[in-house]
Design a protein around this motif. Structure first.
Motif, PDB file in Angstrom:
ATOM      1  N   ARG A  99       8.956   4.508  -2.372  1.00 52.89           N
ATOM      2  CA  ARG A  99       8.772   3.553  -3.470  1.00 52.89           C
ATOM      3  C   ARG A  99       9.676   3.893  -4.650  1.00 52.89           C
ATOM      4  NH1 ARG A  99       5.627   2.515  -7.997  1.00 52.89           N
ATOM      5  NH2 ARG A  99       4.825   0.373  -8.118  1.00 52.89           N
ATOM      6  N   VAL A 100       9.764   5.161  -4.990  1.00 51.15           N
ATOM      7  CA  VAL A 100      10.635   5.580  -6.090  1.00 51.15           C
ATOM      8  C   VAL A 100      12.092   5.258  -5.767  1.00 51.15           C
ATOM      9  CG1 VAL A 100      11.544   7.587  -7.338  1.00 51.15           C
ATOM     10  CG2 VAL A 100       9.085   7.370  -6.950  1.00 51.15           C
ATOM     11  N   SER A 107       5.069   3.630   9.475  1.00 51.32           N
ATOM     12  CA  SER A 107       4.576   2.867   8.322  1.00 51.32           C
ATOM     13  C   SER A 107       3.427   1.938   8.683  1.00 51.32           C
ATOM     14  CB  SER A 107       5.720   2.025   7.727  1.00 51.32           C
ATOM     15  OG  SER A 107       6.790   2.836   7.318  1.00 51.32           O
ATOM     16  N   GLY A 108       2.951   2.051   9.927  1.00 51.72           N
ATOM     17  CA  GLY A 108       1.816   1.244  10.337  1.00 51.72           C
ATOM     18  C   GLY A 108       1.991   0.479  11.631  1.00 51.72           C
ATOM     19  N   LYS A 111       0.843  -1.195   0.000  1.00 55.58           N
ATOM     20  CA  LYS A 111       0.000   0.000   0.000  1.00 55.58           C
ATOM     21  C   LYS A 111       0.880   1.248   0.000  1.00 55.58           C
ATOM     22  CE  LYS A 111      -3.412   2.419   2.869  1.00 55.58           C
ATOM     23  NZ  LYS A 111      -4.181   2.372   4.141  1.00 55.58           N
ATOM     24  N   VAL A 112       0.499   2.251  -0.763  1.00 53.62           N
ATOM     25  CA  VAL A 112       1.200   3.534  -0.798  1.00 53.62           C
ATOM     26  C   VAL A 112       0.372   4.545  -0.014  1.00 53.62           C
ATOM     27  CG1 VAL A 112       2.113   5.379  -2.242  1.00 53.62           C
ATOM     28  CG2 VAL A 112       2.229   3.003  -3.032  1.00 53.62           C
ATOM     29  N   ALA A 113       0.992   5.168   0.984  1.00 50.83           N
ATOM     30  CA  ALA A 113       0.265   6.116   1.833  1.00 50.83           C
ATOM     31  C   ALA A 113       1.253   7.111   2.436  1.00 50.83           C
ATOM     32  CB  ALA A 113      -0.489   5.376   2.940  1.00 50.83           C
ATOM     33  N   PHE A 126       3.113  -0.153   4.976  1.00 51.28           N
ATOM     34  CA  PHE A 126       2.963   0.571   3.720  1.00 51.28           C
ATOM     35  C   PHE A 126       4.227   1.372   3.392  1.00 51.28           C
ATOM     36  CE2 PHE A 126       0.886   3.379   6.919  1.00 51.28           C
ATOM     37  CZ  PHE A 126       1.659   4.524   6.768  1.00 51.28           C
ATOM     38  N   VAL A 127       4.282   1.902   2.176  1.00 56.89           N
ATOM     39  CA  VAL A 127       5.401   2.730   1.728  1.00 56.89           C
ATOM     40  C   VAL A 127       4.874   4.088   1.289  1.00 56.89           C
ATOM     41  CG1 VAL A 127       6.862   0.807   0.995  1.00 56.89           C
ATOM     42  CG2 VAL A 127       5.260   1.810  -0.631  1.00 56.89           C
TER      43      VAL A 127
END
Length: 222
Positions: free
Chosen positions: A212-213, A140-141, A58-60, A206-207
């Motif tokens: 992510r990039v 990140s969660g 997940k991206v957040a 999540f990332v």
């Protein structure tokens, strides 16, 4: 007939020489080339798997650091095996010619720090780093986890979350993610990115978009 015989003898000599030289050349070059090819193939396969896992994350946006404390993850290193705690087990796992005292503490050994390439001969100069830092995992969660799950994360010797590195590299990294900090050795970026993604995938963390990039850029070095 004489010319034919001379030509035939030359052909035979060339053939015999080829039979001798080619196996020798193969012996000299094949093992190194094969090992390099195998290593490259393994890295590419790992990178492909990491990219697939990354697409599943997940991206957040990062959560607030409010409420974070290292003690929420790790009041101490957990008991692992015999008299050893997790840190001591990681140091023994990553050392060459390690010698431990009666309390399981490594008192002698050689450690290689993959972040900066340093060879360390004293346990005092070595740290066991959390690849995904505890504070970063919190944002990140992990702040939503139970205390037991956070402790399991901080002491995980099964996933590539714990790695022995130099104290100086660990301090430089702090709680930063790959968008802000990368290992000094570019040759380790592929392994670092795949380890990071593997841990986050297992724990369903999540990332961020920038994270992510950065991970995708590091995977291009595989």
């Amino acid at each position: 007939m004489g010319q034919i015989s001379i030509g035939l003898r030359r052909a035979v000599c060339v053939a015999v020489l080829a039979l001798v030289v080619l196996p020798i050349t193969a012996v000299l070059t094949a093992p190194g080339a094969a090992a390099e090819t195998r290593k490259r193939s393994q890295a590419q396969a790992a990178a492909a798997s990491a990219r697939r896992m990354l697409t599943q994350l997940k991206v957040a946006g990062a959560l607030s650091i409010r409420g974070y404390s290292r003690k929420r993850f790790q009041p101490r290193w957990e008991h692992h095996k015999g008299k050893c705690n997790t840190r001591e087990a990681a140091l023994a796992r990553d050392a060459r010619k390690v010698r431990k005292n009666a309390a399981c503490r490594p008192v002698k050994g050689t450690w290689y720090s993959p972040y900066d390439g340093k060879v360390l001969k004293s346990e005092r100069h070595v740290d066991v780093d959390h690849v995904v830092p505890l504070a970063y995992a919190w944002r990140s969660g992990a702040k939503r986890w139970s205390q037991a799950k956070r402790r399991a994360f901080a002491n995980d010797l099964t996933r590539p979350e714990l790695v022995t590195v130099s104290h100086s590299a660990n301090i430089a990294k702090g709680g930063q993610g790959p968008q802000s900090w990368r290992p000094q050795r570019r040759a380790y970026w592929c392994r670092y990115a795949t380890s990071w993604i593997t841990v986050k995938r297992h724990y369903r963390l999540f990332v961020t978009r920038d994270e992510r990039v950065a991970l995708l850029n590091m995977l291009r070095t595989c």
